[in-house]
Write a protein that holds these residues in place. Structure first.
Motif, PDB file in Angstrom:
ATOM      1  N   UNK A  13       2.051  -3.459  -5.694  1.00 17.39           N
ATOM      2  CA  UNK A  13       3.450  -3.850  -5.912  1.00 17.39           C
ATOM      3  C   UNK A  13       3.633  -3.886  -7.416  1.00 17.39           C
ATOM      4  N   UNK A  14       4.914  -2.730  -7.622  1.00 10.84           N
ATOM      5  CA  UNK A  14       4.995  -3.170  -9.169  1.00 10.84           C
ATOM      6  C   UNK A  14       6.422  -3.630  -9.372  1.00 10.84           C
ATOM      7  N   UNK A  15       7.225  -3.787  -8.360  1.00  5.32           N
ATOM      8  CA  UNK A  15       8.590  -4.409  -8.497  1.00  5.32           C
ATOM      9  C   UNK A  15       9.040  -4.880  -6.879  1.00  5.32           C
ATOM     10  N   UNK A  16      10.242  -5.842  -6.954  1.00  4.69           N
ATOM     11  CA  UNK A  16      10.684  -6.174  -5.803  1.00  4.69           C
ATOM     12  C   UNK A  16      12.163  -6.236  -5.952  1.00  4.69           C
ATOM     13  N   UNK A  32       8.289   1.635  -1.212  1.00  2.66           N
ATOM     14  CA  UNK A  32       8.908   2.897  -1.857  1.00  2.66           C
ATOM     15  C   UNK A  32       8.461   3.121  -3.232  1.00  2.66           C
ATOM     16  N   UNK A  33       8.075   4.159  -3.559  1.00  5.05           N
ATOM     17  CA  UNK A  33       7.525   4.360  -4.862  1.00  5.05           C
ATOM     18  C   UNK A  33       8.732   4.226  -6.000  1.00  5.05           C
ATOM     19  N   UNK A  34       8.306   4.265  -7.130  1.00  2.00           N
ATOM     20  CA  UNK A  34       9.411   3.940  -8.119  1.00  2.00           C
ATOM     21  C   UNK A  34      10.484   4.668  -8.280  1.00  2.00           C
ATOM     22  N   UNK A  35      10.269   5.926  -7.672  1.00  5.93           N
ATOM     23  CA  UNK A  35      11.685   6.761  -7.459  1.00  5.93           C
ATOM     24  C   UNK A  35      12.472   6.709  -6.404  1.00  5.93           C
ATOM     25  N   UNK A  36      12.490   5.598  -5.821  1.00  5.42           N
ATOM     26  CA  UNK A  36      13.111   5.235  -4.781  1.00  5.42           C
ATOM     27  C   UNK A  36      14.776   5.663  -5.037  1.00  5.42           C
ATOM     28  N   UNK A  37      15.700   6.031  -3.989  1.00  2.00           N
ATOM     29  CA  UNK A  37      16.938   6.278  -4.394  1.00  2.00           C
ATOM     30  C   UNK A  37      17.728   4.819  -4.763  1.00  2.00           C
ATOM     31  N   UNK A  44      13.748  -2.610  -1.123  1.00  2.00           N
ATOM     32  CA  UNK A  44      12.150  -2.301  -1.105  1.00  2.00           C
ATOM     33  C   UNK A  44      11.309  -2.851  -2.144  1.00  2.00           C
ATOM     34  N   UNK A  45       9.987  -3.045  -1.737  1.00  4.75           N
ATOM     35  CA  UNK A  45       8.957  -3.442  -2.349  1.00  4.75           C
ATOM     36  C   UNK A  45       8.200  -2.141  -3.151  1.00  4.75           C
ATOM     37  N   UNK A  46       8.608  -2.192  -4.232  1.00  6.13           N
ATOM     38  CA  UNK A  46       8.377  -0.647  -5.107  1.00  6.13           C
ATOM     39  C   UNK A  46       6.873  -0.813  -5.484  1.00  6.13           C
ATOM     40  N   UNK A  47       6.095   0.360  -4.941  1.00  9.85           N
ATOM     41  CA  UNK A  47       4.690   0.378  -5.298  1.00  9.85           C
ATOM     42  C   UNK A  47       4.361   1.855  -6.085  1.00  9.85           C
ATOM     43  N   UNK A  48       3.165   1.879  -6.773  1.00  5.46           N
ATOM     44  CA  UNK A  48       2.628   2.828  -7.130  1.00  5.46           C
ATOM     45  C   UNK A  48       2.633   3.888  -6.165  1.00  5.46           C
ATOM     46  N   UNK A  49       3.105   5.499  -6.487  1.00  5.90           N
ATOM     47  CA  UNK A  49       2.535   6.209  -5.755  1.00  5.90           C
ATOM     48  C   UNK A  49       1.021   6.809  -5.499  1.00  5.90           C
ATOM     49  N   UNK A  50       0.371   6.754  -4.712  1.00  6.35           N
ATOM     50  CA  UNK A  50      -1.124   7.244  -4.793  1.00  6.35           C
ATOM     51  C   UNK A  50      -1.251   8.104  -3.634  1.00  6.35           C
ATOM     52  N   UNK A  51      -2.338   9.066  -3.893  1.00  4.35           N
ATOM     53  CA  UNK A  51      -2.864   9.963  -2.814  1.00  4.35           C
ATOM     54  C   UNK A  51      -3.423   9.084  -1.641  1.00  4.35           C
ATOM     55  N   UNK A  52      -3.340   9.896  -0.314  1.00  3.12           N
ATOM     56  CA  UNK A  52      -4.187   9.233   0.723  1.00  3.12           C
ATOM     57  C   UNK A  52      -5.537   9.997   0.691  1.00  3.12           C
ATOM     58  N   UNK A  53      -6.495   9.199   1.122  1.00  9.91           N
ATOM     59  CA  UNK A  53      -7.637   9.909   1.083  1.00  9.91           C
ATOM     60  C   UNK A  53      -7.797  10.563   2.650  1.00  9.91           C
ATOM     61  N   UNK A  54      -7.178   9.956   3.684  1.00 11.25           N
ATOM     62  CA  UNK A  54      -7.051  10.671   5.034  1.00 11.25           C
ATOM     63  C   UNK A  54      -5.484  10.371   5.697  1.00 11.25           C
ATOM     64  N   UNK A  87       6.493   5.908   0.413  1.00  6.12           N
ATOM     65  CA  UNK A  87       7.474   5.398   1.099  1.00  6.12           C
ATOM     66  C   UNK A  87       6.944   5.051   2.390  1.00  6.12           C
ATOM     67  N   UNK A  88       7.043   3.832   2.977  1.00  5.35           N
ATOM     68  CA  UNK A  88       6.617   3.481   4.633  1.00  5.35           C
ATOM     69  C   UNK A  88       7.337   2.347   4.980  1.00  5.35           C
ATOM     70  N   UNK A  89       7.894   2.141   5.969  1.00  6.92           N
ATOM     71  CA  UNK A  89       8.243   1.008   6.689  1.00  6.92           C
ATOM     72  C   UNK A  89       7.221   0.356   7.561  1.00  6.92           C
ATOM     73  N   UNK A  90       7.091  -0.889   7.490  1.00  2.00           N
ATOM     74  CA  UNK A  90       6.119  -1.543   8.233  1.00  2.00           C
ATOM     75  C   UNK A  90       6.871  -2.670   9.051  1.00  2.00           C
ATOM     76  N   UNK A  91       6.475  -2.552  10.503  1.00  2.00           N
ATOM     77  CA  UNK A  91       7.020  -3.192  11.433  1.00  2.00           C
ATOM     78  C   UNK A  91       6.066  -4.278  12.087  1.00  2.00           C
TER      79      UNK A  91
END
Length: 123
Positions: A13-16, A32-37, A44-54, A87-91
């Protein structure tokens, strides 16, 4: 078990956004990544956009800081959105059917404490 060997996703998380914590009232949070609208950034909790391994799957574990949750349902857009946009919502409802395509559902539990620098991982 060595959890790093089974790591699917890792970021920080890089910003809130000013209203991000407000979603606690409905047992939800939004990453959401730092390019969130601009219209969404405050929620949003702003995160670094990183690739998924799977792809993210039911039965995996979401770790937010020191808190861990079993994933109970995964929307069909989650892996693509998370890898491309952060971007991901967690419920936190424990539902086993994904009602929203961009959301993951995890077991009911305490809402995590999140601050700048909090690590977010999926195993």
């Amino acid at each position: 078990m060595n959890p790093t060997r089974n790591l699917t996703y890792s970021t920080k998380v890089v910003d809130i956004g000013a209203e991000a914590q407000d979603f606690k009232a409905v047992n939800m949070l939004i990453f959401f990544g730092d390019e969130a609208p601009d219209l969404l950034k405050s929620s949003c909790f702003i995160i670094n956009v990183e690739p998924l391994d799977k792809d993210i799957e039911v039965g995996q574990t979401l770790q937010i800081g020191e808190d861990t949750y079993k994933i109970t349902a995964v929307g069909n857009e989650v892996s693509r959105n998370l890898g491309n946009l952060g971007h991901m919502a967690v419920k936190f409802t424990g539902e086993t059917e994904a009602g929203m395509p961009g959301s993951i559902y995890v077991e009911k539990g305490e809402f995590p404490h999140i601050s700048k620098g909090t690590e977010v991982k999926i195993y």
